[in-house]
Design a protein around this motif. Structure first.
Motif, short mmCIF file in Angstrom:
data_model
loop_
_atom_site.label_atom_id
_atom_site.label_comp_id
_atom_site.label_asym_id
_atom_site.label_seq_id
_atom_site.Cartn_x
_atom_site.Cartn_y
_atom_site.Cartn_z
N VAL A 26 0.58 -0.61 -0.14
CA VAL A 26 -0.48 -0.16 0.01
C VAL A 26 0.88 1.08 -0.37
O VAL A 26 1.72 1.21 0.91
CB VAL A 26 -0.84 -0.08 1.48
N ILE A 27 0.60 2.07 -1.01
CA ILE A 27 0.95 3.10 -0.95
C ILE A 27 1.13 4.05 0.79
O ILE A 27 0.08 4.08 1.04
CB ILE A 27 0.88 4.63 -1.81
N ASN A 28 2.39 4.02 0.67
CA ASN A 28 2.62 5.00 2.48
C ASN A 28 2.78 3.84 3.54
O ASN A 28 2.76 3.98 4.76
CB ASN A 28 1.54 6.24 3.16
N GLY A 29 2.36 2.17 3.32
CA GLY A 29 2.19 1.91 4.06
C GLY A 29 0.59 1.70 4.54
O GLY A 29 -0.47 2.27 5.18
N GLY A 30 0.25 -0.13 5.21
CA GLY A 30 -0.82 0.47 6.02
C GLY A 30 -0.68 -0.77 6.88
O GLY A 30 0.17 -1.61 7.27
N LEU A 31 -2.22 -0.97 7.70
CA LEU A 31 -2.21 -1.68 8.62
C LEU A 31 -3.91 -2.39 8.28
O LEU A 31 -4.41 -1.95 8.12
CB LEU A 31 -2.01 -1.61 10.45
N PHE A 32 -3.44 -3.90 8.31
CA PHE A 32 -4.51 -4.65 8.22
C PHE A 32 -4.93 -4.49 10.18
O PHE A 32 -3.98 -5.61 10.85
CB PHE A 32 -4.53 -6.20 8.03
N ILE A 33 -6.68 -4.58 10.17
CA ILE A 33 -6.92 -4.18 11.97
C ILE A 33 -7.55 -5.38 11.76
O ILE A 33 -8.84 -4.82 11.51
CB ILE A 33 -6.92 -2.95 12.88
N ALA B 183 -3.24 8.93 11.26
CA ALA B 183 -4.24 9.29 9.83
C ALA B 183 -3.99 7.81 9.42
O ALA B 183 -2.74 7.93 8.68
CB ALA B 183 -3.95 10.46 9.90
N GLY B 184 -5.14 7.68 9.21
CA GLY B 184 -5.42 6.56 8.36
C GLY B 184 -6.54 7.23 7.43
O GLY B 184 -7.78 7.48 7.71
N LYS B 185 -6.77 6.00 6.00
CA LYS B 185 -8.53 5.48 5.63
C LYS B 185 -8.69 3.80 5.21
O LYS B 185 -7.42 3.56 5.40
CB LYS B 185 -8.55 7.01 4.72
N VAL B 186 -9.86 3.88 5.84
CA VAL B 186 -9.92 2.09 5.31
C VAL B 186 -10.00 2.02 3.56
O VAL B 186 -11.09 2.89 3.14
CB VAL B 186 -11.44 2.22 5.78
N ILE B 187 -9.14 1.35 3.41
CA ILE B 187 -9.48 0.91 2.12
C ILE B 187 -9.41 -0.84 0.96
O ILE B 187 -9.26 -1.39 0.92
CB ILE B 187 -8.11 1.06 1.15
N TRP B 188 -9.28 -1.50 2.96
CA TRP B 188 -9.77 -3.03 2.68
C TRP B 188 -11.46 -3.19 4.04
O TRP B 188 -10.80 -2.70 5.03
CB TRP B 188 -8.74 -3.76 2.71
N ILE B 189 -12.01 -4.36 4.00
CA ILE B 189 -12.95 -4.44 4.79
C ILE B 189 -13.33 -5.94 4.22
O ILE B 189 -12.76 -6.48 3.09
CB ILE B 189 -14.26 -3.50 4.99
N THR B 190 -12.52 -6.37 5.31
CA THR B 190 -12.81 -8.44 4.84
C THR B 190 -14.14 -8.51 6.27
O THR B 190 -13.87 -8.46 7.75
CB THR B 190 -11.92 -9.01 5.58
N PRO B 191 -15.29 -8.65 6.07
CA PRO B 191 -16.67 -8.80 6.93
C PRO B 191 -16.30 -10.13 7.77
O PRO B 191 -16.42 -11.40 7.39
CB PRO B 191 -17.84 -8.39 6.15
N PRO B 192 -17.64 -9.73 8.91
CA PRO B 192 -17.47 -11.29 9.37
C PRO B 192 -17.81 -12.19 8.98
O PRO B 192 -18.82 -11.25 7.95
CB PRO B 192 -18.27 -10.63 11.07
N ARG B 193 -17.89 -13.09 8.68
CA ARG B 193 -19.20 -14.23 8.25
C ARG B 193 -18.63 -14.47 7.07
O ARG B 193 -19.55 -14.55 6.30
CB ARG B 193 -19.79 -14.41 8.97
N GLY C 43 -12.24 -7.56 9.60
CA GLY C 43 -11.30 -6.33 10.08
C GLY C 43 -11.16 -5.85 9.27
O GLY C 43 -11.27 -5.61 7.92
N ILE C 44 -10.52 -4.11 9.27
CA ILE C 44 -10.28 -3.58 8.29
C ILE C 44 -8.74 -3.62 7.79
O ILE C 44 -7.91 -3.10 8.41
CB ILE C 44 -10.63 -2.28 7.98
N GLY C 45 -8.22 -2.84 7.10
CA GLY C 45 -7.03 -2.38 6.35
C GLY C 45 -6.97 -0.92 6.33
O GLY C 45 -7.44 0.10 5.25
N VAL C 46 -5.86 -0.28 6.61
CA VAL C 46 -6.19 1.09 6.42
C VAL C 46 -4.68 1.56 6.29
O VAL C 46 -3.54 1.05 6.57
CB VAL C 46 -5.81 1.20 8.27
#
Length: 117
Positions: free
Chosen positions: A30-37, A65-75, A83-86
């Motif tokens: 991810v540009i600038n890096g990011g974390l999956f939470i 500061a970040g923005k959500v760019i990835w979502i893995t929904p429950p179930r 979780g979310i990728g930020v």
């Protein structure tokens, strides 16, 4: 890794104490890096969030500061954690990305699975 959402929506306090957890959460592609939470809380694509990151032996929390760019929904039906990728988006992103990559030096090219890939 632990995640705590404060009373004000959009502020996440994350604690990562092990190198393996950091490797699993970090998104170097991810540009600038990011974390999956990992989280079961609802978030929307593009939502801005603020992370207070307790990283390994760092004495102070790292504000990001970040923005959500990835979502893995429950179930979601996949074997991946929900979780979310930020994506990091502020001026401190390079400093935080460099700290993370220093902790992961030599391991970024590993083929071990992560939360996202």
């Amino acid at each position: 890794m632990t995640e705590t959402t404060t009373a004000r929506q959009g502020i996440l306090t994350i604690t990562i104490k092990e190198k393996s957890a950091l490797y699993a959460a970090y998104m170097p592609f991810v540009i600038n890096g990011g974390l999956f939470i990992p989280t079961n809380r609802d978030h929307e694509m593009g939502q801005e969030v603020f992370i207070l990151l307790n990283l390994m032996e760092e004495v102070e929390r790292l504000p990001i500061a970040g923005k959500v760019i990835w979502i893995t929904p429950p179930r979601s039906g996949s074997y991946r954690a929900s979780g979310i990728g930020v994506q990091f988006i502020d001026q401190d992103a390079i400093m935080v990305r460099n700290k993370i990559e220093t902790y992961l030096a030599g391991g970024l090219t590993s083929d071990r699975s992560t939360y996202t890939m």
